[in-house]
Motif scaffolding. Structure first.
Motif, short mmCIF file in Angstrom:
data_model
loop_
_atom_site.label_atom_id
_atom_site.label_comp_id
_atom_site.label_asym_id
_atom_site.label_seq_id
_atom_site.Cartn_x
_atom_site.Cartn_y
_atom_site.Cartn_z
N UNK A 18 0.84 -1.20 0.00
CA UNK A 18 0.00 0.00 0.00
C UNK A 18 0.87 1.25 0.00
N UNK A 19 0.23 2.39 -0.21
CA UNK A 19 0.96 3.65 -0.24
C UNK A 19 1.24 4.11 1.18
N UNK A 20 2.39 4.73 1.36
CA UNK A 20 2.75 5.29 2.67
C UNK A 20 2.93 6.80 2.52
N UNK A 21 2.34 7.55 3.44
CA UNK A 21 2.49 9.00 3.37
C UNK A 21 3.03 9.60 4.67
N UNK A 22 3.34 8.76 5.65
CA UNK A 22 3.87 9.28 6.91
C UNK A 22 5.25 9.87 6.69
N UNK A 23 5.47 11.07 7.21
CA UNK A 23 6.77 11.73 7.14
C UNK A 23 7.14 12.25 8.52
N UNK A 24 8.40 12.17 8.82
CA UNK A 24 8.86 12.59 10.14
C UNK A 24 8.85 14.11 10.24
N UNK A 25 8.25 14.62 11.31
CA UNK A 25 8.09 16.07 11.46
C UNK A 25 9.18 16.71 12.32
#
Length: 296
Positions: A222-229
């Protein structure tokens, strides 16, 4: 179904090497390991006052506020035992101010140092100790005498990741948004990386959530969109049973920034709850700290 190979390097942290600083093992004490902290407890019980030097010996190092906290807690320790008048405290740091991302927090610490007579020496490292003469050897060639030296030891990446060829200039480089290394499917989080955040558990916690999302996406297709802030909260022991709090952000492409909450007894309770919740979440056990008997 083909399952992609995914490797997550987690909880390796940074190793500590007190022996890398000449004279530290023979003439000083480190307080960043469990054994070092317990050994120092016994040393402090016998300390009768004198020149206390707290210093960083190498960069990068875990928890940038920790040396400042140590200086303030040492002041309380000496004062409560009637030893402060016969003692001096010096703090040597490679940083220009105690907490560079937060001018407010840095100013609060500098004011606290001045009020307590703690000597602040910025932009400086201790490169070694002369244990015979009991002097700290500074990076600029100067010397500072001491009766008790508390050093932040050199930090290194664990040998397993160095031997695996994952490190560059001592640490694992990762994509600052996804935490993926230069090897596809291999992720690294926390102190072992050169992601650009301070080496502290709260940043590893945030990075781990992003890495977990990315790994899940790879495994499920699946697609992943989590990015570290780049966000994290640091609790700062300010002495007299009071704790301050700084919320900092190290977001790639922008200058680090941070907000500061002034020290209070209420925030001290908040720090205890923060610790209690992490012990339960990470280790599945309960932790009840001793009563700190806060000042009124």
């Amino acid at each position: 179904m083909h399952i992609p190979r995914v490797i997550v390097l987690g909880a390796l942290g940074a190793d500590l090497d007190p022996g890398a600083t000449p004279g530290l093992v023979e003439g000083g004490h480190e307080f960043y390991t469990v054994n070092g902290a317990f050994a120092l407890r016994d040393v402090l019980a016998q300390f009768s006052g004198g020149r206390v030097v707290i210093a960083v010996t190498s960069t990068p190092f875990k928890c940038p506020p920790a040396p400042s906290e140590t200086a303030l807690l040492m002041h309380d320790f000496l004062r409560d035992r009637g030893l402060r008048d016969r003692s001096s405290i010096a703090l040597i740091s490679p940083l220009p101010v105690p907490i560079p991302p937060s001018p407010q927090a840095s100013e609060a610490l500098l004011v606290a140092f001045a009020e307590r007579g703690i000597n602040w020496h910025p932009n400086q490292l201790v490169r070694g100790l002369d244990a015979t003469r009991r002097v700290a050897l500074l990076g600029d060639g100067d010397e500072m005498p001491y009766d008790l030296f508390l050093g932040v030891p050199k930090h290194t990446a664990p040998a397993v990741v160095v031997d695996a060829g994952l490190t560059v200039d001592g640490w694992i480089p990762v994509d600052p948004l996804t935490l993926e290394t230069s090897f596809p499917g291999v992720f690294a989080v926390g102190d072992v990386t050169s992601v650009g955040t301070p080496k502290a558990g709260v940043f590893a916690e945030g990075q781990a959530a992003v890495a977990a999302d990315r790994v899940t996406a790879l495994l499920t297709g699946t697609a992943a969109d989590a990015e570290y802030d780049g966000r994290g909260t640091c609790w700062i022991e300010m002495g007299d049973h009071r704790v301050g709090r700084v919320d900092v952000t190290f977001r790639t492409g922008t200058a680090p920034s941070g907000d500061f909450d002034a020290p209070s007894v209420e925030l001290a309770a908040g720090k205890i709850e923060f610790g209690r919740s992490r012990v339960a979440r990470w280790f599945d056990r309960q932790w009840e700290p001793a009563d700190p008997s806060p000042a009124s």
